[in-house]
Write an enzyme that holds these catalytic residues in place. Structure first.
Site, PDB file in Angstrom:
ATOM      1  N   ASN A   1     -14.367   0.042  -6.928  1.00 43.07           N
ATOM      2  CA  ASN A   1     -15.433   0.934  -6.464  1.00 43.07           C
ATOM      3  C   ASN A   1     -16.223   1.574  -7.600  1.00 43.07           C
ATOM      4  OD1 ASN A   1     -14.393   0.427  -3.884  1.00 43.07           O
ATOM      5  ND2 ASN A   1     -13.106   2.260  -3.914  1.00 43.07           N
TER       6      ASN A   1
ATOM      7  N   SER B   1     -11.538  -1.302  -0.494  1.00 40.28           N
ATOM      8  CA  SER B   1     -10.248  -1.392   0.213  1.00 40.28           C
ATOM      9  C   SER B   1     -10.476  -1.700   1.689  1.00 40.28           C
ATOM     10  CB  SER B   1      -9.475  -0.077   0.105  1.00 40.28           C
ATOM     11  OG  SER B   1      -8.884   0.087  -1.148  1.00 40.28           O
TER      12      SER B   1
ATOM     13  N   HIS C   1      -3.881   5.948   3.245  1.00 39.91           N
ATOM     14  CA  HIS C   1      -4.617   4.735   2.871  1.00 39.91           C
ATOM     15  C   HIS C   1      -4.046   3.490   3.559  1.00 39.91           C
ATOM     16  CE1 HIS C   1      -6.128   1.525   0.126  1.00 39.91           C
ATOM     17  NE2 HIS C   1      -7.150   2.348  -0.063  1.00 39.91           N
TER      18      HIS C   1
ATOM     19  N   ASP D   1       0.835  -1.194   0.000  1.00 46.12           N
ATOM     20  CA  ASP D   1       0.000   0.000   0.000  1.00 46.12           C
ATOM     21  C   ASP D   1       0.879   1.257   0.000  1.00 46.12           C
ATOM     22  OD1 ASP D   1      -2.389   1.771   0.758  1.00 46.12           O
ATOM     23  OD2 ASP D   1      -3.285  -0.228   0.850  1.00 46.12           O
TER      24      ASP D   1
END
Length: 392
Positions: A265, A328, A174, A141
């Protein structure tokens, strides 16, 4: 192929690469050819300094480096396959962000917080059976906030693939948010993740804007495999198929690594993003607080499991907290439950995927003779893990 001549040409090409250069993958046709070239590369680096800019990717038998789009290496007789690297992005949060300075109780007693998603999947009900002890989770990430009070005791060695001389500090948020849902250990204050005794290994492959190259992802998978991690969380995706990424996923899968990825998404009903679309990956869709499939979540038969993904409360940069929505966030819940399962019994990636699909709680109340993906439940997942353990 004449390896020495090829590496001399590669050195020259890298030297000619200016602002117009783009990252490329150089994939060898066989492991034998790759390791022979890698060995020669190490030997020649002291004389040909440009070769120090070449990164080796053992997991797919490839090199990664920056070349001109019209590189003459592509005309080299008997050369490996040379292809331009692709971009990939984290599955960004849906909706607005609200920074929160300190945690407030959402569930349970005392001043610590059990976020609603952790509570909804029933994680607190099984903490007397499993806390995910000593299960190692690689989070590929944007990095992690090393100083966050809820994460300090959960973090182990990681890597910064963008700058190997630096720790994988998070400059986006994130990765820190994902890590908190998996393994936050807030006791007197702060939040508690799904598997608070699991161990997070931050793998920074994404920059401050949440963007990475496929070669960085592959390098991250390679690092997770080489460091014998149990789970690889991949809360990101791309629309197009990439053979090199699939090869990396396959090789990690065959080495016994459980890979969990977000579906995307875009609200699509019949397709999901890569790498979640690869059959070796546990693919995750998102649900709302009411337990329905979130409008933004990609969905369909390619989903293995749904988990909380709407306004998920977790750790953020500078010791803060944040609510984010997206697949996520759902993926982090699934990685946490898998850590709880593995702490009870070592299971293969296929056993994990099969157990999660089998023990999910149905979402669609309409009768259906065909299997449909359901909602994550920690109690059922642990029971499935124990059944597998007892049957072996």
């Amino acid at each position: 192929m004449d390896i020495a001549t090829f590496l001399h040409s590669l050195h020259e090409e890298i030297g000619l690469t200016k602002q117009s250069g783009k990252k490329h993958l150089i994939r060898f046709s066989s492991a034998k050819e790759y390791y022979a070239c890698k060995s020669e590369l190490k030997r020649m680096r002291s004389r040909l300094v440009n070769l120090s800019k070449v990164r080796t990717l053992d997991i797919i038998h490839a090199f990664s480096c920056t070349l001109r789009p019209d590189s003459k290496l592509k005309q080299f007789t008997g050369s490996p396959v040379i292809e331009e690297d692709s971009k990939v992005t984290v599955h960004h949060s849906v909706g607005s962000r609200t920074l929160i300075k300190r945690a407030t109780t959402q569930s349970g007693s005392g001043s610590h917080t059990i976020p609603w998603g952790v509570d909804q999947i029933g994680a607190p009900e099984v903490w007397n059976k499993s806390l995910g002890n000593n299960i190692h989770v690689g989070v590929i990430d944007t990095g992690i906030d090393y100083n966050h009070p809820d994460l300090r005791s959960s973090i182990s060695r990681g890597i910064n693939l963008l700058n190997r001389s630096m720790l994988p500090y998070d400059d986006n948020g994130h990765g820190t948010h994902i890590a908190g849902t998996i393994a936050a250990t807030g006791r007197n204050s702060g939040i508690i993740g799904v598997a608070p005794r699991s161990i997070i290994h931050p793998v920074k492959a994404f920059d401050h804007s949440g963007s990475a190259y496929v070669s960085d992802i592959i390098a991250g998978i390679d690092w997770c495999v080489n460091n014998d991690l149990d789970i690889i969380n991949m809360s990101f995706g791309m629309k197009s198929y990439n053979r090199a990424l699939e090869q990396a996923v396959l090789n990690a899968y065959y080495r016994g690594k459980v890979i969990v990825a977000s579906s995307g998404n875009d609200g699509k009903r019949k397709t999901i993003d890569y790498p979640a679309r690869f059959p070796q990956v546990v693919s995750v869709g998102a649900t709302t607080r009411l337990g329905r499939i979130a409008p933004f979540s990609n969905r369909g038969k390619q989903i293995d499991i749904y988990a909380p993904g709407e306004r998920v409360y977790s750790s953020w940069l500078h010791g803060k907290y944040n609510e984010l929505s997206g697949t996520s966030m759902a993926t982090a819940h699934v990685s946490g439950v898998i850590a709880l399962m593995l702490a009870i019994k070592p299971l293969t990636p296929q056993q994990i995927k099969s157990a999660l699909r089998r023990c999910a709680i149905g979402i669609n109340k309409r009768e259906s003779t065909r299997w449909q993906p359901g909602h994550l439940n920690a109690r059922r997942a642990l029971r499935a893990a124990r059944q597998i353990r007892d049957s072996q």
